[in-house]
Design a protein around this motif. Sequence first.
Motif, PDB file in Angstrom:
ATOM      1  N   LEU A 168       0.734  -1.129  -0.101  1.00  0.00           N
ATOM      2  CA  LEU A 168       0.114  -0.103  -0.143  1.00  0.00           C
ATOM      3  C   LEU A 168       0.943   1.213  -0.102  1.00  0.00           C
ATOM      4  N   LEU A 169       1.763   1.063   0.907  1.00  0.00           N
ATOM      5  CA  LEU A 169       2.709   2.385   0.903  1.00  0.00           C
ATOM      6  C   LEU A 169       3.499   2.611  -0.512  1.00  0.00           C
ATOM      7  N   ALA A 170       4.015   1.597  -0.852  1.00  0.00           N
ATOM      8  CA  ALA A 170       4.348   1.470  -2.341  1.00  0.00           C
ATOM      9  C   ALA A 170       3.664   2.267  -3.507  1.00  0.00           C
ATOM     10  N   LYS A 171       2.308   2.034  -3.293  1.00  0.00           N
ATOM     11  CA  LYS A 171       1.180   2.501  -4.120  1.00  0.00           C
ATOM     12  C   LYS A 171       1.147   4.003  -3.892  1.00  0.00           C
ATOM     13  N   VAL A 172       0.991   4.345  -2.637  1.00  0.00           N
ATOM     14  CA  VAL A 172       0.808   5.811  -2.377  1.00  0.00           C
ATOM     15  C   VAL A 172       2.119   6.658  -2.759  1.00  0.00           C
ATOM     16  N   GLU A 173       3.173   6.138  -2.533  1.00  0.00           N
ATOM     17  CA  GLU A 173       4.410   6.889  -3.026  1.00  0.00           C
ATOM     18  C   GLU A 173       4.674   7.125  -4.548  1.00  0.00           C
ATOM     19  N   SER A 174       3.894   6.046  -5.153  1.00  0.00           N
ATOM     20  CA  SER A 174       3.845   6.116  -6.712  1.00  0.00           C
ATOM     21  C   SER A 174       3.066   7.331  -7.031  1.00  0.00           C
ATOM     22  N   LEU A 175       2.184   7.712  -6.343  1.00  0.00           N
ATOM     23  CA  LEU A 175       1.350   8.891  -6.621  1.00  0.00           C
ATOM     24  C   LEU A 175       2.112  10.210  -6.325  1.00  0.00           C
ATOM     25  N   GLY A 176       3.455  10.220  -5.889  1.00  0.00           N
ATOM     26  CA  GLY A 176       4.209  11.219  -5.603  1.00  0.00           C
ATOM     27  C   GLY A 176       3.806  11.711  -4.081  1.00  0.00           C
ATOM     28  N   LEU A 177       3.342  10.996  -3.074  1.00  0.00           N
ATOM     29  CA  LEU A 177       2.857  11.453  -2.048  1.00  0.00           C
ATOM     30  C   LEU A 177       4.208  10.874  -0.768  1.00  0.00           C
ATOM     31  N   SER A 178       4.399  11.538   0.218  1.00  0.00           N
ATOM     32  CA  SER A 178       5.198  11.258   1.061  1.00  0.00           C
ATOM     33  C   SER A 178       4.640  10.706   2.397  1.00  0.00           C
ATOM     34  N   ILE A 179       5.416   9.544   3.020  1.00  0.00           N
ATOM     35  CA  ILE A 179       5.097   8.793   4.130  1.00  0.00           C
ATOM     36  C   ILE A 179       5.725   9.192   5.286  1.00  0.00           C
ATOM     37  N   ASN A 180       5.084   9.332   6.652  1.00  0.00           N
ATOM     38  CA  ASN A 180       5.555   9.676   7.737  1.00  0.00           C
ATOM     39  C   ASN A 180       6.702   8.703   8.324  1.00  0.00           C
ATOM     40  N   ALA A 181       7.807   9.045   8.225  1.00  0.00           N
ATOM     41  CA  ALA A 181       8.616   8.009   8.696  1.00  0.00           C
ATOM     42  C   ALA A 181       9.257   7.955  10.278  1.00  0.00           C
ATOM     43  N   SER A 182       8.496   8.953  11.072  1.00  0.00           N
ATOM     44  CA  SER A 182       8.881   8.911  12.497  1.00  0.00           C
ATOM     45  C   SER A 182       8.684   7.757  13.116  1.00  0.00           C
ATOM     46  N   GLY A 183       9.545   7.309  13.853  1.00  0.00           N
ATOM     47  CA  GLY A 183       9.493   5.852  14.319  1.00  0.00           C
ATOM     48  C   GLY A 183       9.267   4.625  13.327  1.00  0.00           C
TER      49      GLY A 183
END
Length: 275
Positions: free
Chosen positions: A185-200
């Motif tokens: 799911l995160l790979a799909k979200v990032e393919s849209l050019g969106l950033s993931i919260n990496a804290s922790g």
Amino acid sequence: MPHDMTLEQFFSRLWDDYTAMTPQASRIHDALVADGETIVNDHVAFRTFDRGPICLADLEPHLLALGYTPLEPYDFDAKKLRAWGYLPPREDQPRVFLSELKCSELSAPAREIIDELVAQIDPARIASPEVMWAGRLWEAPTWEAYRTLAEESEYAAWLSIIGLRANHFTISVNHLRRHDTLEKLLAKVESLGLSINASGGRIKGSPEVLLEQASTLADRMPFTFSGGRVEEIPTCYYEFARRYPDADGRLYQGFVAASADRIFESTDARPGHAD
């Protein structure tokens, strides 16, 4: 309080307000639907002050009237928050996570700012469930007041300008077919050019604690502060959750405080900056 609002109407209105503040949520939602997925909302979360007529106990009756039942309390010492989780009337409906800021733990200048905001609230507006997406119930603070709050609590600063509304909806990964892990799911979200919260870590929690969560970084929008200054502020974000069965084979229903602590940072003005 009008009891004629159905849960479906409540979440439909809430979603409209949320996506207006969070365009990325519509993009992610639509992209998954285009992939043939059915989107089920795991939970929605709200923020408030433990002050005036909008403390957790004042807002909770709206949830109870919609058929929710309190599950359990949570405490976030470092972020000066307390929260309750609520279970929906039916299993296919979203859980609710309602948190409030322990204002007495802030400095006197920060408390004064919050008290000035809260003093402007018309108590009549709390009588309707529509208060849950009312936004600001007070005039915009000054940029200086916002910065003062942000130094002590990103949550307080966010609430001072954004107001009462859903700060995130959450996609249930359990109900996805193609994107059935958080990694996919995160790979799909990032393919849209969106950033993931990496804290922790990109993925918070684990199968061992029965819940995995991840989230985007909040969208940003310009807001006009008192005095006319315009600044871009983080608004809301989209979360993704995967639940695991407990020893009895039932899906875990609660929230994991250590993970939620990091999820809160999705709206930080300076991501990765420790409070």
